[in-house]
Scaffold this active site. Structure first.
Site: not given
Ligand code: FE
Length: 195
Positions: A99, A102-104
């Site tokens: 991602c 961000c950090s999905c």
């Molecule tokens: Fe994310």
């Protein structure tokens, strides 16, 4: 000036909770779901999905057609898992997830993202030089294997179905699932060889 005493963490948590409920930003049932998140959403769930896919061709077909529904068959569903897409590795094609924003991750099957997945370095570099990043992380792919990088997002959450390791014929689903790490579900590692 009198030094103000800070409220306890419990008091502050309660204040945030009350404010969110008051504003209608979350429901009490949302909060209940999130409270149990760490125990219920973990990569072991994704490993069970992979093990089922390895042993049940019909399930594998359903997983590739609609991973959200297939994961829900095993009870893995919920927030950040509303639209899961499964990516099947082949001997010629390896898949890896990032991602960049961000950090999905697909919470119900992968759990919360590990720190390295959230790092700006991984997010920036795996897109530009996936082979090199994978090699640095311990996965040295031969040049004749294609690498595809998939950008997971707030809407679409991917999971990788790694190749089933050789020498695992006749293994139970439980034994197979034990070979699938969170890293393998993201695509920065292969499923482990049996001991
Ligand atoms: Fe994310």
């Amino acid at each position: 000036m009198k030094k103000q005493e800070m409220a306890s963490i419990e008091q502050r948590t309660q204040a945030v909770r009350d404010a969110l409920l008051e504003q209608g930003l979350v429901t009490a049932s949302d909060l209940d779901t999130f409270a149990h998140m760490p125990e219920d959403w973990k990569p072991e769930n994704g490993a069970a999905v992979v093990a089922r896919a390895w042993t049940d061709p019909d399930f594998c077909r359903r997983l590739l057609a609609d991973a959200t529904a297939a994961c829900a068959e095993l009870g893995y569903k919920g927030p950040q898992g509303e639209y899961i897409v499964a990516l099947e590795d082949t001997p010629a094609q390896h898949n890896v997830i990032v991602c960049t924003q961000c950090s999905c991750t697909a919470w119900p099957v992968l759990g919360l993202p590990p720190d390295w997945y959230k790092s700006p370095e991984y997010r920036a570099r795996v897109v530009r030089e996936p082979r090199r990043v994978l090699k640095e992380m311990g996965l040295n792919l031969s040049p004749d294997i294609g690498v595809r990088v998939w950008e997971t997002s707030a809407e679409t959450r991917y999971m990788v179905i790694p190749l089933r390791p050789a020498g695992t014929e006749g293994f139970s689903e439980e034994a197979l699932a034990a070979l699938v790490s969170r890293e393998a579900l993201i695509g920065v590692a292969m499923a482990s060889e049996p001991a």
